[in-house]
Write a protein that holds these residues in place. Sequence first.
Motif, PDB file in Angstrom:
ATOM      1  N   MET A 182      14.859  33.297  25.694  1.00 51.53           N
ATOM      2  CA  MET A 182      13.846  34.243  25.248  1.00 51.53           C
ATOM      3  C   MET A 182      13.413  35.157  26.402  1.00 51.53           C
ATOM      4  SD  MET A 182      12.352  35.244  22.558  1.00 51.53           S
ATOM      5  CE  MET A 182      12.429  33.984  21.332  1.00 51.53           C
ATOM      6  N   ALA A 183      13.511  34.657  27.621  1.00 51.61           N
ATOM      7  CA  ALA A 183      13.122  35.477  28.771  1.00 51.61           C
ATOM      8  C   ALA A 183      13.957  36.748  28.849  1.00 51.61           C
ATOM      9  CB  ALA A 183      13.239  34.673  30.062  1.00 51.61           C
ATOM     10  N   ARG A 184      15.248  36.638  28.544  1.00 48.33           N
ATOM     11  CA  ARG A 184      16.109  37.828  28.564  1.00 48.33           C
ATOM     12  C   ARG A 184      15.675  38.826  27.509  1.00 48.33           C
ATOM     13  NH1 ARG A 184      21.022  39.296  25.967  1.00 48.33           N
ATOM     14  NH2 ARG A 184      21.914  41.055  27.053  1.00 48.33           N
ATOM     15  N   ALA A 185      15.328  38.334  26.326  1.00 49.83           N
ATOM     16  CA  ALA A 185      14.868  39.218  25.252  1.00 49.83           C
ATOM     17  C   ALA A 185      13.604  39.956  25.667  1.00 49.83           C
ATOM     18  CB  ALA A 185      14.623  38.424  23.971  1.00 49.83           C
ATOM     19  N   VAL A 186      12.656  39.234  26.234  1.00 50.23           N
ATOM     20  CA  VAL A 186      11.392  39.849  26.661  1.00 50.23           C
ATOM     21  C   VAL A 186      11.647  40.900  27.735  1.00 50.23           C
ATOM     22  CG1 VAL A 186       9.200  39.409  27.823  1.00 50.23           C
ATOM     23  CG2 VAL A 186       9.956  37.898  25.969  1.00 50.23           C
ATOM     24  N   ALA A 187      12.475  40.562  28.717  1.00 46.35           N
ATOM     25  CA  ALA A 187      12.778  41.522  29.783  1.00 46.35           C
ATOM     26  C   ALA A 187      13.420  42.780  29.226  1.00 46.35           C
ATOM     27  CB  ALA A 187      13.689  40.862  30.825  1.00 46.35           C
ATOM     28  N   GLU A 188      14.358  42.616  28.316  1.00 46.71           N
ATOM     29  CA  GLU A 188      15.027  43.772  27.706  1.00 46.71           C
ATOM     30  C   GLU A 188      14.046  44.618  26.902  1.00 46.71           C
ATOM     31  OE1 GLU A 188      18.074  46.353  26.373  1.00 46.71           O
ATOM     32  OE2 GLU A 188      18.224  44.791  27.899  1.00 46.71           O
ATOM     33  N   LEU A 189      13.235  43.950  26.069  1.00 45.89           N
ATOM     34  CA  LEU A 189      12.292  44.683  25.212  1.00 45.89           C
ATOM     35  C   LEU A 189      11.223  45.398  26.028  1.00 45.89           C
ATOM     36  CD1 LEU A 189      11.999  42.053  22.363  1.00 45.89           C
ATOM     37  CD2 LEU A 189      13.116  44.293  22.215  1.00 45.89           C
ATOM     38  N   ARG A 190      10.815  44.823  27.138  1.00 48.29           N
ATOM     39  CA  ARG A 190       9.832  45.492  28.009  1.00 48.29           C
ATOM     40  C   ARG A 190      10.389  46.800  28.571  1.00 48.29           C
ATOM     41  NH1 ARG A 190       5.176  42.814  29.668  1.00 48.29           N
ATOM     42  NH2 ARG A 190       5.105  40.583  29.242  1.00 48.29           N
ATOM     43  N   SER A 191      11.711  46.916  28.657  1.00 50.57           N
ATOM     44  CA  SER A 191      12.312  48.131  29.224  1.00 50.57           C
ATOM     45  C   SER A 191      12.480  49.241  28.187  1.00 50.57           C
ATOM     46  CB  SER A 191      13.673  47.797  29.849  1.00 50.57           C
ATOM     47  OG  SER A 191      14.651  47.567  28.857  1.00 50.57           O
ATOM     48  N   TRP A 192      12.266  48.937  26.921  1.00 48.20           N
ATOM     49  CA  TRP A 192      12.433  49.951  25.876  1.00 48.20           C
ATOM     50  C   TRP A 192      11.239  50.904  25.912  1.00 48.20           C
ATOM     51  CZ3 TRP A 192      14.847  48.079  20.685  1.00 48.20           C
ATOM     52  CH2 TRP A 192      16.022  47.367  20.947  1.00 48.20           C
ATOM     53  N   PRO A 193      11.482  52.207  26.085  1.00 55.55           N
ATOM     54  CA  PRO A 193      10.362  53.153  26.218  1.00 55.55           C
ATOM     55  C   PRO A 193       9.490  53.280  24.967  1.00 55.55           C
ATOM     56  CG  PRO A 193      12.477  54.301  26.207  1.00 55.55           C
ATOM     57  CD  PRO A 193      12.782  52.837  26.222  1.00 55.55           C
ATOM     58  N   ALA A 194      10.013  53.002  23.795  1.00 55.25           N
ATOM     59  CA  ALA A 194       9.219  53.138  22.566  1.00 55.25           C
ATOM     60  C   ALA A 194       8.248  51.986  22.373  1.00 55.25           C
ATOM     61  CB  ALA A 194      10.135  53.226  21.353  1.00 55.25           C
ATOM     62  N   LEU A 195       8.441  50.878  23.113  1.00 55.13           N
ATOM     63  CA  LEU A 195       7.626  49.678  22.905  1.00 55.13           C
ATOM     64  C   LEU A 195       6.579  49.512  23.992  1.00 55.13           C
ATOM     65  CD1 LEU A 195      10.376  47.077  21.944  1.00 55.13           C
ATOM     66  CD2 LEU A 195       8.801  48.288  20.426  1.00 55.13           C
ATOM     67  N   ALA A 196       5.387  49.089  23.571  1.00 56.01           N
ATOM     68  CA  ALA A 196       4.312  48.744  24.498  1.00 56.01           C
ATOM     69  C   ALA A 196       4.025  47.256  24.339  1.00 56.01           C
ATOM     70  CB  ALA A 196       3.058  49.556  24.182  1.00 56.01           C
ATOM     71  N   ASP A 240      11.428  29.941  20.608  1.00 54.93           N
ATOM     72  CA  ASP A 240      12.705  30.569  20.276  1.00 54.93           C
ATOM     73  C   ASP A 240      12.629  31.344  18.964  1.00 54.93           C
ATOM     74  OD1 ASP A 240      12.461  28.395  18.613  1.00 54.93           O
ATOM     75  OD2 ASP A 240      14.461  27.604  18.994  1.00 54.93           O
ATOM     76  N   GLN A 241      11.431  31.863  18.663  1.00 59.32           N
ATOM     77  CA  GLN A 241      11.266  32.617  17.423  1.00 59.32           C
ATOM     78  C   GLN A 241      10.440  33.874  17.664  1.00 59.32           C
ATOM     79  OE1 GLN A 241       8.780  31.370  13.873  1.00 59.32           O
ATOM     80  NE2 GLN A 241      10.856  30.957  13.126  1.00 59.32           N
ATOM     81  N   ALA A 287      20.959  31.842  20.717  1.00 58.88           N
ATOM     82  CA  ALA A 287      22.189  32.166  21.439  1.00 58.88           C
ATOM     83  C   ALA A 287      22.322  33.682  21.588  1.00 58.88           C
ATOM     84  CB  ALA A 287      23.387  31.603  20.678  1.00 58.88           C
ATOM     85  N   GLU A 288      23.316  34.105  22.351  1.00 60.70           N
ATOM     86  CA  GLU A 288      23.542  35.527  22.626  1.00 60.70           C
ATOM     87  C   GLU A 288      23.651  36.383  21.364  1.00 60.70           C
ATOM     88  OE1 GLU A 288      23.913  38.790  25.136  1.00 60.70           O
ATOM     89  OE2 GLU A 288      23.495  36.729  25.728  1.00 60.70           O
ATOM     90  N   PRO A 289      24.405  35.963  20.332  1.00 58.06           N
ATOM     91  CA  PRO A 289      24.469  36.784  19.115  1.00 58.06           C
ATOM     92  C   PRO A 289      23.093  36.964  18.454  1.00 58.06           C
ATOM     93  CG  PRO A 289      26.254  35.191  19.117  1.00 58.06           C
ATOM     94  CD  PRO A 289      25.339  34.839  20.260  1.00 58.06           C
ATOM     95  N   ASP A 290      22.225  35.968  18.602  1.00 55.11           N
ATOM     96  CA  ASP A 290      20.883  36.075  18.036  1.00 55.11           C
ATOM     97  C   ASP A 290      20.080  37.155  18.748  1.00 55.11           C
ATOM     98  OD1 ASP A 290      21.734  33.845  16.610  1.00 55.11           O
ATOM     99  OD2 ASP A 290      20.660  32.444  17.908  1.00 55.11           O
ATOM    100  N   ALA A 335      11.074  36.455  10.349  1.00 51.93           N
ATOM    101  CA  ALA A 335      11.131  35.644  11.561  1.00 51.93           C
ATOM    102  C   ALA A 335      12.594  35.513  11.965  1.00 51.93           C
ATOM    103  CB  ALA A 335      10.522  34.278  11.308  1.00 51.93           C
ATOM    104  N   VAL A 336      12.862  35.707  13.252  1.00 52.60           N
ATOM    105  CA  VAL A 336      14.217  35.618  13.778  1.00 52.60           C
ATOM    106  C   VAL A 336      14.272  34.450  14.754  1.00 52.60           C
ATOM    107  CG1 VAL A 336      16.058  36.803  15.040  1.00 52.60           C
ATOM    108  CG2 VAL A 336      14.501  38.117  13.580  1.00 52.60           C
TER     109      VAL A 336
END
Length: 98
Positions: A1-15, A39-40, A78-81, A73-74
Amino acid sequence: MARAVAELRSWPALAASDTRRGLTFAVRGTEILRLSGPDQVQVRLTAPAIDRLGHYLRECVQVHECADGAWVAVQVEAEPDLELLFALTSVAIKAHVP
């Protein structure tokens, strides 16, 4: 989940915001993502988007409809998720930007 958070924090449209309920992400002031477990992630797709994608979402074991008809809810295990989460996040952003 840490990778998801890091990626989403870099998206300019998201705060990102740390709330009492946990980390959330908003687009133009509307909350569209919330981390709801280790993990959700819940994603606000909107009811019309869920209707449009319903057939595919129901077939995906990683996605579950929430009581509120605008959210899904997602399960991210894993990587595909992660790729699925990012794709649904893109749908959510488009659904909330005129």
